[in-house]
Design an enzyme around this catalytic site. Structure first.
Site, PDB file in Angstrom:
ATOM      1  N   SER A   1      36.432  45.060  40.031  1.00 27.11           N
ATOM      2  CA  SER A   1      37.522  45.582  40.869  1.00 27.11           C
ATOM      3  C   SER A   1      37.997  46.947  40.364  1.00 27.11           C
ATOM      4  O   SER A   1      38.168  47.152  39.155  1.00 27.11           O
ATOM      5  CB  SER A   1      38.694  44.582  40.827  1.00 27.11           C
ATOM      6  OG  SER A   1      39.821  45.129  41.476  1.00 27.11           O
TER       7      SER A   1
ATOM      8  N   LYS B   1      39.704  47.091  45.137  1.00 25.86           N
ATOM      9  CA  LYS B   1      40.740  47.456  44.158  1.00 25.86           C
ATOM     10  C   LYS B   1      41.913  46.499  44.373  1.00 25.86           C
ATOM     11  O   LYS B   1      42.172  46.065  45.498  1.00 25.86           O
ATOM     12  CB  LYS B   1      41.156  48.925  44.415  1.00 25.86           C
ATOM     13  CG  LYS B   1      42.407  49.385  43.654  1.00 25.86           C
ATOM     14  CD  LYS B   1      42.138  49.741  42.208  1.00 25.86           C
ATOM     15  CE  LYS B   1      43.439  50.118  41.471  1.00 25.86           C
ATOM     16  NZ  LYS B   1      43.371  49.830  40.021  1.00 25.86           N
TER      17      LYS B   1
ATOM     18  N   ASN C   1      41.849  53.512  30.720  1.00 29.41           N
ATOM     19  CA  ASN C   1      42.526  53.877  31.966  1.00 29.41           C
ATOM     20  C   ASN C   1      43.895  53.241  32.028  1.00 29.41           C
ATOM     21  O   ASN C   1      44.118  52.151  31.491  1.00 29.41           O
ATOM     22  CB  ASN C   1      41.690  53.458  33.191  1.00 29.41           C
ATOM     23  CG  ASN C   1      41.973  52.025  33.620  1.00 29.41           C
ATOM     24  OD1 ASN C   1      42.940  51.748  34.329  1.00 29.41           O
ATOM     25  ND2 ASN C   1      41.123  51.105  33.155  1.00 29.41           N
TER      26      ASN C   1
ATOM     27  N   LEU D   1      47.730  50.760  39.460  1.00 30.50           N
ATOM     28  CA  LEU D   1      47.690  50.020  40.727  1.00 30.50           C
ATOM     29  C   LEU D   1      48.080  50.818  41.968  1.00 30.50           C
ATOM     30  O   LEU D   1      48.827  50.325  42.810  1.00 30.50           O
ATOM     31  CB  LEU D   1      48.660  48.830  40.641  1.00 30.50           C
ATOM     32  CG  LEU D   1      48.208  47.595  39.929  1.00 30.50           C
ATOM     33  CD1 LEU D   1      49.410  46.735  39.566  1.00 30.50           C
ATOM     34  CD2 LEU D   1      47.271  46.796  40.817  1.00 30.50           C
TER      35      LEU D   1
ATOM     36  N   CYS E   1      49.549  40.582  34.618  1.00 30.73           N
ATOM     37  CA  CYS E   1      50.795  41.119  35.144  1.00 30.73           C
ATOM     38  C   CYS E   1      51.930  40.156  34.811  1.00 30.73           C
ATOM     39  O   CYS E   1      51.722  38.943  34.823  1.00 30.73           O
ATOM     40  CB  CYS E   1      50.617  41.199  36.663  1.00 30.73           C
ATOM     41  SG  CYS E   1      51.926  42.046  37.492  1.00 30.73           S
TER      42      CYS E   1
ATOM     43  N   LYS F   1      40.826  36.516  37.533  1.00 33.26           N
ATOM     44  CA  LYS F   1      40.337  37.565  36.628  1.00 33.26           C
ATOM     45  C   LYS F   1      41.098  37.447  35.313  1.00 33.26           C
ATOM     46  O   LYS F   1      42.302  37.696  35.248  1.00 33.26           O
ATOM     47  CB  LYS F   1      40.572  38.937  37.273  1.00 33.26           C
ATOM     48  CG  LYS F   1      40.210  40.146  36.426  1.00 33.26           C
ATOM     49  CD  LYS F   1      38.720  40.402  36.424  1.00 33.26           C
ATOM     50  CE  LYS F   1      38.347  41.727  35.802  1.00 33.26           C
ATOM     51  NZ  LYS F   1      38.351  42.833  36.746  1.00 33.26           N
TER      52      LYS F   1
ATOM     53  N   ASN G   1      38.876  41.700  31.956  1.00 37.63           N
ATOM     54  CA  ASN G   1      39.609  42.893  32.327  1.00 37.63           C
ATOM     55  C   ASN G   1      39.599  43.812  31.090  1.00 37.63           C
ATOM     56  O   ASN G   1      38.922  43.523  30.106  1.00 37.63           O
ATOM     57  CB  ASN G   1      41.029  42.515  32.765  1.00 37.63           C
ATOM     58  CG  ASN G   1      41.658  43.549  33.702  1.00 37.63           C
ATOM     59  OD1 ASN G   1      41.422  44.750  33.562  1.00 37.63           O
ATOM     60  ND2 ASN G   1      42.467  43.093  34.641  1.00 37.63           N
TER      61      ASN G   1
ATOM     62  N   GLY H   1      31.053  46.540  30.194  1.00 38.37           N
ATOM     63  CA  GLY H   1      30.037  47.429  29.650  1.00 38.37           C
ATOM     64  C   GLY H   1      28.630  47.179  30.132  1.00 38.37           C
ATOM     65  O   GLY H   1      27.665  47.529  29.440  1.00 38.37           O
TER      66      GLY H   1
ATOM     67  N   GLY I   1      31.075  47.913  36.124  1.00 39.91           N
ATOM     68  CA  GLY I   1      32.379  48.564  36.246  1.00 39.91           C
ATOM     69  C   GLY I   1      32.312  50.033  35.911  1.00 39.91           C
ATOM     70  O   GLY I   1      31.923  50.873  36.727  1.00 39.91           O
TER      71      GLY I   1
HETATM   72  O1  RRO Z   1      45.308  49.934  38.007  1.00 44.05           O
HETATM   73  C1  RRO Z   1      45.109  49.840  36.773  1.00 44.05           C
HETATM   74  O2  RRO Z   1      45.581  50.647  35.963  1.00 44.05           O
HETATM   75  C2  RRO Z   1      44.294  48.735  36.206  1.00 44.05           C
HETATM   76  C3  RRO Z   1      44.341  47.413  36.640  1.00 44.05           C
HETATM   77 BR1  RRO Z   1      45.399  46.836  38.050  1.00 44.05          BR
HETATM   78  C4  RRO Z   1      43.558  46.426  35.972  1.00 44.05           C
HETATM   79  O3  RRO Z   1      43.558  45.226  36.276  1.00 44.05           O
HETATM   80  N1  RRO Z   1      42.786  46.831  34.927  1.00 44.05           N
HETATM   81  C5  RRO Z   1      42.737  48.115  34.532  1.00 44.05           C
HETATM   82  O4  RRO Z   1      42.012  48.437  33.572  1.00 44.05           O
HETATM   83  N2  RRO Z   1      43.490  49.061  35.170  1.00 44.05           N
END
Ligand code: RRO
Length: 298
Positions: A17, A45, A69, A73, A130, A164, A191, A243, A264
């Protein structure tokens, strides 16, 4: 063909995602994208109930063999997604898995109902990295929270529900068991790993949010260890990721107990990576059938 939760897939390689924007790719590559789509299912996403702008830049920071990153969201919210994005994603030549995230059961329920009733959607992935606003706990860090969320959502759709998993816990297998007991049809992992970088010259954080998630080849050994541990603890299928850049990497995940693998970070370097990985594993999987898909015992 691979059966995944009752969905027939042409091969076992999907996207992680948030790492491949199929709508933007269609604008760039046109219908050629549809003729040679890199993945056997497409994972959207993550969407949230309301629109979000995402974080200020810097959102991405390159690291040795990976990247950090914190995109934050950005998305159109449920209504915008259903009205604008879903019709376009429905034109993809593969089943669609919609990733959703919310901070309480009611909002998660809205997302699952809203996505679940649309014909374009084959399955729903719950992004549980979250906090729950009521408990303050990260849902996916707690087996009991994860199980309770699944119990609330499971009756709301007939479609398969994936969870996830976050790698940022001592015992991801315990969370996977919570997901399975709550009625999840599959788990996907990993994740990103919580990480920070600091610009050595300025002393400022490399990522505006201060920290983010590490992905790419650097995390693969962690992902393999966690996939192995989860596979030994649950009997639902696993989507393994972390990876994957080649067929050999994908085979490592199958040997660890994954049914599917997701590509990914490599998509950013090579948008055709999914197809390349699928081609590279086709021969070896045929020769190793039964072995590649077996579960580790510990
Ligand atoms: O949007 C993000 O910063 C983000 C999300 Br929702 C996630 O589940 N995993 C990630 O590495 N970045």
């Amino acid at each position: 063909m691979v059966d995944f939760c009752g969905i027939e897939l042409r091969h076992p390689v999907v996207n992680a995602s948030g790492t491949f924007d199929a709508i933007a790719a269609r604008r760039v590559y046109g219908d050629a994208l549809l003729e040679s789509f890199p993945f056997s299912a497409f994972v959207s996403k993550t969407i949230t109930p309301e629109p979000r702008a995402g974080n200020e830049p810097q959102r991405i920071w390159e690291t040795p063999a990976g990247m950090i990153n914190s995109i934050g969201l950005p998305n159109k919210g449920l209504e915008g997604f259903l009205a604008e994005d879903l019709p376009q994603l429905g034109e993809l030549p593969v089943p669609l898995i919609v990733s959703v995230m919310a901070t309480n059961h009611e909002d998660f329920a809205r997302l699952v109902r809203g996505a679940g009733e649309r014909d374009e959607v084959a399955a729903i992935e719950l992004n549980v990295s979250c906090p729950n606003v009521h408990s303050g706990l990260i849902v996916g860090e707690q087996p009991a929270e994860t199980e309770a969320l699944l119990e609330a959502l499971r009756p709301l759709t007939q479609k398969p529900i994936l969870v996830k998993l976050t790698p940022n816990v001592a015992d991801p297998a315990a969370v996977a068991v919570g997901a399975e007991q709550g009625g999840a049809d599959a788990v996907s992992l990993i994740n990103t790993l919580k990480a920070s970088a600091i610009d050595p010259l300025s002393g400022e954080p490399g990522i505006a949010a201060g920290h983010g998630g590490l992905s790419g080849p650097a995390v693969r050994p962690v992902a393999i260890a966690q996939t192995r541990a989860v596979a030994a603890a649950v009997s639902i299928p696993i989507v393994g990721m972390g990876g994957v850049t080649s067929g050999a990497d994908a085979l490592e995940f199958f040997a660890a107990g994954a049914t599917l693998v997701a590509v990914g970070t490599e998509n950013f370097r090579d948008p055709g990576a999914g197809r390349r990985v699928a081609d590279e594993i086709a021969g070896p999987l045929e020769n190793r059938e039964g072995v590649a898909l077996s579960r580790p015992s510990a």
